[in-house]
Write a protein that holds these residues in place. Sequence first.
Motif, mmCIF file in Angstrom:
data_model
loop_
_atom_site.group_PDB
_atom_site.id
_atom_site.type_symbol
_atom_site.label_atom_id
_atom_site.label_comp_id
_atom_site.label_asym_id
_atom_site.label_seq_id
_atom_site.Cartn_x
_atom_site.Cartn_y
_atom_site.Cartn_z
ATOM 1 N N UNK A 104 -2.995 -46.816 -32.312
ATOM 2 C CA UNK A 104 -2.488 -45.773 -31.418
ATOM 3 C C UNK A 104 -1.363 -44.959 -32.035
ATOM 4 N N UNK A 105 -1.360 -44.856 -33.375
ATOM 5 C CA UNK A 105 -0.251 -44.217 -34.095
ATOM 6 C C UNK A 105 0.038 -42.812 -33.581
ATOM 7 N N UNK A 106 -1.003 -42.000 -33.488
ATOM 8 C CA UNK A 106 -0.802 -40.627 -33.031
ATOM 9 C C UNK A 106 -0.806 -40.524 -31.506
ATOM 10 N N UNK A 107 -1.712 -41.293 -30.854
ATOM 11 C CA UNK A 107 -1.888 -41.136 -29.414
ATOM 12 C C UNK A 107 -0.571 -41.313 -28.656
ATOM 13 N N UNK A 108 0.200 -42.341 -29.018
ATOM 14 C CA UNK A 108 1.441 -42.609 -28.307
ATOM 15 C C UNK A 108 2.440 -41.471 -28.457
ATOM 16 N N UNK A 109 2.612 -40.995 -29.692
ATOM 17 C CA UNK A 109 3.585 -39.918 -29.945
ATOM 18 C C UNK A 109 3.142 -38.618 -29.274
ATOM 19 N N UNK A 110 1.829 -38.350 -29.307
ATOM 20 C CA UNK A 110 1.322 -37.120 -28.684
ATOM 21 C C UNK A 110 1.523 -37.171 -27.172
ATOM 22 N N UNK A 111 1.256 -38.327 -26.581
ATOM 23 C CA UNK A 111 1.390 -38.482 -25.130
ATOM 24 C C UNK A 111 2.845 -38.248 -24.716
ATOM 25 N N UNK A 112 3.781 -38.832 -25.459
ATOM 26 C CA UNK A 112 5.206 -38.640 -25.153
ATOM 27 C C UNK A 112 5.595 -37.164 -25.183
ATOM 28 N N UNK A 113 4.893 -36.387 -26.054
ATOM 29 C CA UNK A 113 5.207 -34.954 -26.163
ATOM 30 C C UNK A 113 4.370 -34.115 -25.195
ATOM 31 N N UNK A 114 3.554 -34.787 -24.369
ATOM 32 C CA UNK A 114 2.737 -34.071 -23.395
ATOM 33 C C UNK A 114 1.576 -33.301 -24.006
ATOM 34 N N UNK A 115 1.117 -33.767 -25.177
ATOM 35 C CA UNK A 115 -0.013 -33.100 -25.853
ATOM 36 C C UNK A 115 -1.261 -33.958 -25.667
ATOM 37 N N UNK A 116 -2.338 -33.348 -25.144
ATOM 38 C CA UNK A 116 -3.586 -34.081 -24.941
ATOM 39 C C UNK A 116 -4.248 -34.364 -26.298
ATOM 40 N N UNK A 117 -4.727 -35.590 -26.466
ATOM 41 C CA UNK A 117 -5.350 -35.985 -27.742
ATOM 42 C C UNK A 117 -6.808 -36.351 -27.520
ATOM 43 N N UNK A 118 -7.711 -35.599 -28.125
ATOM 44 C CA UNK A 118 -9.140 -35.869 -27.997
ATOM 45 C C UNK A 118 -9.610 -36.715 -29.177
ATOM 46 N N UNK A 119 -10.283 -37.825 -28.852
ATOM 47 C CA UNK A 119 -10.686 -38.778 -29.882
ATOM 48 C C UNK A 119 -12.192 -38.742 -30.123
ATOM 49 N N UNK A 120 -12.629 -39.057 -31.326
ATOM 50 C CA UNK A 120 -14.074 -39.147 -31.611
ATOM 51 C C UNK A 120 -14.669 -40.373 -30.923
ATOM 52 N N UNK A 121 -15.980 -40.353 -30.754
ATOM 53 C CA UNK A 121 -16.704 -41.519 -30.228
ATOM 54 C C UNK A 121 -16.748 -42.610 -31.299
ATOM 55 N N UNK A 122 -17.238 -43.780 -30.900
ATOM 56 C CA UNK A 122 -17.382 -44.903 -31.848
ATOM 57 C C UNK A 122 -18.223 -44.494 -33.055
ATOM 58 N N UNK A 123 -19.331 -43.838 -32.771
ATOM 59 C CA UNK A 123 -20.243 -43.425 -33.833
ATOM 60 C C UNK A 123 -19.564 -42.417 -34.772
ATOM 61 N N UNK A 124 -18.795 -41.506 -34.189
ATOM 62 C CA UNK A 124 -18.094 -40.509 -35.015
ATOM 63 C C UNK A 124 -16.992 -41.174 -35.852
ATOM 64 N N UNK A 125 -16.315 -42.170 -35.280
ATOM 65 C CA UNK A 125 -15.292 -42.887 -36.065
ATOM 66 C C UNK A 125 -15.916 -43.569 -37.272
ATOM 67 N N UNK A 126 -17.113 -44.094 -37.074
ATOM 68 C CA UNK A 126 -17.819 -44.739 -38.177
ATOM 69 C C UNK A 126 -18.118 -43.709 -39.279
ATOM 70 N N UNK A 127 -18.505 -42.484 -38.846
ATOM 71 C CA UNK A 127 -18.773 -41.429 -39.832
ATOM 72 C C UNK A 127 -17.499 -41.057 -40.598
ATOM 73 N N UNK A 128 -16.367 -41.020 -39.889
ATOM 74 C CA UNK A 128 -15.094 -40.721 -40.575
ATOM 75 C C UNK A 128 -14.771 -41.804 -41.608
ATOM 76 N N UNK A 129 -14.986 -43.068 -41.231
ATOM 77 C CA UNK A 129 -14.698 -44.162 -42.173
ATOM 78 C C UNK A 129 -15.588 -44.049 -43.408
ATOM 79 N N UNK A 130 -16.861 -43.645 -43.206
ATOM 80 C CA UNK A 130 -17.740 -43.427 -44.363
ATOM 81 C C UNK A 130 -17.183 -42.320 -45.252
ATOM 82 N N UNK A 131 -16.734 -41.219 -44.617
ATOM 83 C CA UNK A 131 -16.180 -40.113 -45.400
ATOM 84 C C UNK A 131 -14.945 -40.529 -46.178
#
Lengths: 255, 255
Positions: free
Chosen positions: A149-176
Amino acid sequence: MAPLRPATQTVGILGGMGPAAGADFARLFVEACSERMVQLGIPVHDQAYPEHWLAQVPIPDRTAALDDTRAGAHQPAEPLLQATGRLAALGARAVAIACNTAHAWHGLLQQRFPQLVVLHGVQEVVARLAARQVGSVGLLATRGAYDAGLYQGELERAGITCHLPTEDERERLMQGIYDGVKAGNYVLARQRFESVALALQQRHGVATLVMGCTEIPLALSEGGRLPGLALVNPSAVLAAALARQAYLDAVPAAT
Amino acid sequence: MAPLRPATQTVGILGGMGPAAGADFARLFVEACSERMVQLGIPVHDQAYPEHWLAQVPIPDRTAALDDTRAGAHQPAEPLLQATGRLAALGARAVAIACNTAHAWHGLLQQRFPQLVVLHGVQEVVARLAARQVGSVGLLATRGAYDAGLYQGELERAGITCHLPTEDERERLMQGIYDGVKAGNYVLARQRFESVALALQQRHGVATLVMGCTEIPLALSEGGRLPGLALVNPSAVLAAALARQAYLDAVPAAT
């Protein structure tokens, strides 16, 4: 031919996570120093740059470590502490961690080295987004960074909405990141990163994407293939913060 | 996910001359390590890179020092020796000097640190040219490097003809290096470097140009504007030599 040296502080860069990203961070830091000199009215020349050291040391994988909390598992904490101590011994007064996921150990490093300013790259990025009144972002990162939650927590405190990839998309990022950049396959990396960036754009209408892993900007760049998306490179933001530290004593008293 | 670490040696890079060139050398070294791993059949991943340290320290101008031999003049020798000693203390077994002109102090560094391999970038370049049976080259360099005969002597020993710029052209190169790259003006730099490259090509018919100053490849690249000219980047050659040192113990016994 040889203007006076401005007052500078020695700074350090914790790299090796991966090494290509560490070297790129050194480049971004040198660029940020040039910009800082221009801002401060210092003539840009070799001897006007601050002394800085790039430590490229083998650090166990951060995501694997966050995923495996058994005692005895390969953990990054010890080599990160050792490298930070060596940068301190070289005279560094401020240190930047050239890896987003490794910021999970930021608190430990800052606690053990109270004499150093250990910059927090994630906080620097969120402060920059808040200053620009960005209301929502998409986040590309490693599984370790999402899970911690490194970014999510800091973004939430600043009132910035954080959109996350799905499980499948996270897997694609890890491959990249792993089969792509870290293994030297930039074509694969770009394809994986672009596909997830476009998915976030289409699903959530995000206009700003945080490239929250140092490997991602090595393969993904703004322009033709990602129209309408502004890409934030946390390494560039952190490098600028490190340059401000390096020239802290060079700031005219009046400002 | 985590293959065994290959046996590697810690190595160091003497940078800061200028800092942009030092950072670029780190990038070239990381690339050279990836290539070396592929050659040696080592899977490329973060933890398979050798520990390496980039020292970006303020070093008095090398050309100015070679031009001013008065006692008390700002000399690079002392900070070069100090930085080399600190790299040795960090565990470096081999060191590369990321500045062509600073090779005027190579002998001093190697003599004071006999336990280190201090690589000689100029000798590495000349060996590469000789291996490729290049018979003549044009040399772009600093005034200091020309005056010290850094490349000319090594090329002559290898039987390679070296074509030098005129006085006026050398002045243009110095403008490109100092008012250009070192001051952040890459447009000026490229213009100056290209004009001298073309002059050497037209006057002597050279097909190979040695970019004998680390600032030059930052602004000059092969391709469209310099047809028929092969550009040799000594930083890339030296980075490959440093990667060979780093993986010296990883070479299979059979080869």
